[in-house]
Design a protein around this motif. Structure first.
Motif, PDB file in Angstrom:
ATOM      1  N   ASP A 168       0.674  -1.198  -0.014  1.00 20.01           N
ATOM      2  CA  ASP A 168      -0.064  -0.171  -0.123  1.00 20.01           C
ATOM      3  C   ASP A 168       0.822   1.515  -0.100  1.00 20.01           C
ATOM      4  O   ASP A 168       0.248   2.446   0.185  1.00 20.01           O
ATOM      5  CB  ASP A 168      -1.017  -0.155   1.146  1.00 20.01           C
ATOM      6  N   GLN A 169       2.129   1.229  -0.211  1.00 21.45           N
ATOM      7  CA  GLN A 169       3.105   2.320  -0.133  1.00 21.45           C
ATOM      8  C   GLN A 169       3.624   2.731   1.154  1.00 21.45           C
ATOM      9  O   GLN A 169       4.086   3.956   1.300  1.00 21.45           O
ATOM     10  CB  GLN A 169       2.857   3.243  -1.192  1.00 21.45           C
ATOM     11  N   SER A 170       2.948   2.161   2.312  1.00 24.41           N
ATOM     12  CA  SER A 170       3.335   2.620   3.560  1.00 24.41           C
ATOM     13  C   SER A 170       4.951   2.075   3.590  1.00 24.41           C
ATOM     14  O   SER A 170       5.412   1.031   2.879  1.00 24.41           O
ATOM     15  CB  SER A 170       2.506   2.232   4.740  1.00 24.41           C
ATOM     16  N   PHE A 171       5.440   2.694   4.461  1.00 24.65           N
ATOM     17  CA  PHE A 171       6.936   2.106   4.632  1.00 24.65           C
ATOM     18  C   PHE A 171       7.457   2.308   6.173  1.00 24.65           C
ATOM     19  O   PHE A 171       6.884   2.881   6.924  1.00 24.65           O
ATOM     20  CB  PHE A 171       8.032   3.203   4.030  1.00 24.65           C
ATOM     21  N   ASP A 172       8.382   1.317   6.519  1.00 27.82           N
ATOM     22  CA  ASP A 172       8.967   1.553   7.932  1.00 27.82           C
ATOM     23  C   ASP A 172      10.309   1.899   7.997  1.00 27.82           C
ATOM     24  O   ASP A 172      11.307   1.859   7.236  1.00 27.82           O
ATOM     25  CB  ASP A 172       9.118  -0.063   8.114  1.00 27.82           C
ATOM     26  N   ILE A 173      10.460   2.502   8.952  1.00 29.19           N
ATOM     27  CA  ILE A 173      11.841   3.406   9.363  1.00 29.19           C
ATOM     28  C   ILE A 173      12.164   2.550  11.038  1.00 29.19           C
ATOM     29  O   ILE A 173      11.181   2.583  11.830  1.00 29.19           O
ATOM     30  CB  ILE A 173      12.074   4.659   9.350  1.00 29.19           C
ATOM     31  N   ILE A 174      13.426   2.668  11.014  1.00 31.68           N
ATOM     32  CA  ILE A 174      13.586   2.078  12.711  1.00 31.68           C
ATOM     33  C   ILE A 174      14.415   3.189  13.379  1.00 31.68           C
ATOM     34  O   ILE A 174      15.467   3.873  12.727  1.00 31.68           O
ATOM     35  CB  ILE A 174      14.472   0.910  12.614  1.00 31.68           C
ATOM     36  N   VAL A 175      14.076   3.765  14.559  1.00 31.15           N
ATOM     37  CA  VAL A 175      14.640   4.804  14.993  1.00 31.15           C
ATOM     38  C   VAL A 175      15.199   4.472  16.630  1.00 31.15           C
ATOM     39  O   VAL A 175      14.213   3.823  17.339  1.00 31.15           O
ATOM     40  CB  VAL A 175      13.606   6.114  15.296  1.00 31.15           C
ATOM     41  N   ARG A 176      16.374   4.745  16.675  1.00 23.86           N
ATOM     42  CA  ARG A 176      16.983   4.529  18.036  1.00 23.86           C
ATOM     43  C   ARG A 176      17.150   5.734  18.713  1.00 23.86           C
ATOM     44  O   ARG A 176      17.795   6.842  18.381  1.00 23.86           O
ATOM     45  CB  ARG A 176      18.167   3.903  17.760  1.00 23.86           C
ATOM     46  N   ASP A 177      16.453   6.012  19.863  1.00 25.22           N
ATOM     47  CA  ASP A 177      16.739   6.957  20.936  1.00 25.22           C
ATOM     48  C   ASP A 177      18.195   6.815  21.492  1.00 25.22           C
ATOM     49  O   ASP A 177      18.220   5.979  22.665  1.00 25.22           O
ATOM     50  CB  ASP A 177      15.442   7.250  22.025  1.00 25.22           C
ATOM     51  N   SER A 178      19.347   7.256  21.106  1.00 22.87           N
ATOM     52  CA  SER A 178      20.653   7.120  21.540  1.00 22.87           C
ATOM     53  C   SER A 178      20.878   8.364  22.636  1.00 22.87           C
ATOM     54  O   SER A 178      21.951   8.201  23.349  1.00 22.87           O
ATOM     55  CB  SER A 178      21.716   7.258  20.317  1.00 22.87           C
ATOM     56  N   LEU A 179      19.821   9.078  22.696  1.00 20.60           N
ATOM     57  CA  LEU A 179      19.991  10.280  23.971  1.00 20.60           C
ATOM     58  C   LEU A 179      21.128  11.332  23.413  1.00 20.60           C
ATOM     59  O   LEU A 179      21.568  12.160  24.201  1.00 20.60           O
ATOM     60  CB  LEU A 179      20.526   9.728  25.190  1.00 20.60           C
ATOM     61  N   ARG A 180      21.704  11.201  22.196  1.00 21.62           N
ATOM     62  CA  ARG A 180      22.512  12.014  21.735  1.00 21.62           C
ATOM     63  C   ARG A 180      21.641  12.634  20.587  1.00 21.62           C
ATOM     64  O   ARG A 180      22.409  13.859  20.024  1.00 21.62           O
ATOM     65  CB  ARG A 180      23.669  11.435  20.947  1.00 21.62           C
ATOM     66  N   ASN A 181      20.894  12.586  19.864  1.00 22.30           N
ATOM     67  CA  ASN A 181      20.160  13.212  18.894  1.00 22.30           C
ATOM     68  C   ASN A 181      18.772  13.542  19.069  1.00 22.30           C
ATOM     69  O   ASN A 181      17.897  12.759  19.464  1.00 22.30           O
ATOM     70  CB  ASN A 181      20.047  12.241  17.824  1.00 22.30           C
ATOM     71  N   GLU A 182      18.422  15.071  19.474  1.00 21.81           N
ATOM     72  CA  GLU A 182      17.246  15.494  20.036  1.00 21.81           C
ATOM     73  C   GLU A 182      16.031  15.010  19.104  1.00 21.81           C
ATOM     74  O   GLU A 182      14.902  14.601  19.754  1.00 21.81           O
ATOM     75  CB  GLU A 182      17.343  16.846  20.057  1.00 21.81           C
ATOM     76  N   PHE A 183      16.159  15.112  17.610  1.00 23.74           N
ATOM     77  CA  PHE A 183      15.172  14.598  16.756  1.00 23.74           C
ATOM     78  C   PHE A 183      14.642  13.332  17.113  1.00 23.74           C
ATOM     79  O   PHE A 183      13.678  12.767  17.443  1.00 23.74           O
ATOM     80  CB  PHE A 183      15.218  14.886  15.515  1.00 23.74           C
TER      81      PHE A 183
END
Length: 340
Positions: A60-75
């Protein structure tokens, strides 16, 4: 520029401080997203943006990303802590990911990854799974290095793939725990002899922190010279300053002359050349901001820069002064460039 609104339709924790997000673009006009595409995402307030690698595209054109909260990148921290199912973010730009096609056209690929660099490995596996039956099948071996098992996302998924596809293999190297080795896990650091077993590979992909990538490169020194090596080092300006890669004593000032527009400006050495150009409203094509898509290619006419590894430029291009501003910092007090 807003290309599309992104609706979060799913989120789940896949490792310690690590979340898989599934986004659905509300407008597909002109979008050519693929596994391996890097997408620039912002919140509605547009206070900051960040690029992430798409690991999977769904029908359906949705997509996955994986995000790690490294505590060094505010975004990334804000994304992990605040974004819930139903929330809406903004897609500002993207790369099409076609540069990874040359990797999956290889017959035997070994991917050595550490930390959140696993996202690139997952995207390559997704691309290999889309190859047609009449295309040459790529053999993929992934070597994943981490301090603890709980930091590795998608472990069960990767192990399941080894049972489903004869062309796929994965092995985990866990340096901070002591257990009995098994078919998939070795509780020690990756060493030189582990890479020697992969000498039949014609392509190596290295992804992780700059120090991780450099360490693996050193271990590869005795492998055949005809092996293609693609490296992507994930680091932030803050990391580079902490590691001494940026001249912090004079990080505030250097002179940048852009010959194509005949503009001159004062830049900050702790920021990439691309960031300095954009903040001074100098037009330049840019998509991935990670040395992957090659859209910001420019030529260094005078002065010196330091650049991280990229997926795009040939050794001949680099010899002739071409570089990618998105992963380059000024080393000299004055540089002159041409934006192509």
């Amino acid at each position: 520029m807003c290309l599309s609104k992104l609706v979060c339709i799913h989120r789940c924790e896949v490792a310690d401080n690590t979340v898989l997000f599934r986004f659905f673009p509300d407008s597909l006009d002109g979008l050519e997203l693929n596994a391996g595409s890097s997408v620039q995402i912002s919140f509605s307030d547009k206070a900051d943006t960040r690029y992430y690698t798409i690991v999977t595209i769904h029908p359906d054109q949705s997509f996955d990303i994986i995000v790690r909260d490294s505590l060094r990148n505010e975004f990334s921290s804000r994304l992990v802590s605040q974004v819930k199912t139903g929330d809406v973010l903004t897609l500002n730009s993207y790369s099409d990911g076609n540069n990874l096609r040359r990797i999956i056209d290889s017959s035997n690929v070994t991917i050595v990854t550490g930390g959140i660099g696993i996202t690139l490995a997952l995207s390559i596996v997704s691309l290999v799974m889309t190859k047609r039956p009449n295309e040459l099948q790529t053999i993929v071996d992934i070597m994943i290095c981490e301090r603890r098992r709980t930091l590795i996302p998608m472990q069960e998924y990767l192990i399941a793939l080894t049972q489903k596809y004869p062309w796929f293999n994965v092995h985990f190297f866990i340096s901070g725990e002591h257990e009995k080795d098994n078919d998939f896990f070795s509780f020690r650091r990756l060493v030189h002899t582990d890479l020697q077993k992969e000498k039949c590979s014609d392509t190596f992909v290295l992804c992780g922190s700059p120090s991780f990538v450099n360490d693996v490169r050193d271990m590869m020194s005795s492998l055949p010279n005809n092996i293609q090596v693609h490296a992507e080092a994930f680091s932030s300006a803050r990391d580079r300053i902490a590691n001494g890669d940026v001249d912090t004593e004079n990080s505030g000032i250097f002179k940048l002359i852009e010959l194509t527009s005949a503009r001159s400006l004062e830049g900050t050495k702790s920021r990439t050349i691309l960031e300095n150009l954009i903040s001074n409203k100098i037009d330049i094509n840019s998509k991935c901001h990670m040395g992957v898509c090659g859209s910001c290619i420019s030529k260094l006419v005078d002065g010196s820069v330091s650049s991280e590894d990229d997926f795009c430029l040939t050794s001949e291009q680099k010899k002739n002064g071409f570089f990618l501003p998105c992963i380059s910092h000024a080393c000299s007090e004055k540089i002159s460039i041409e934006i192509l």
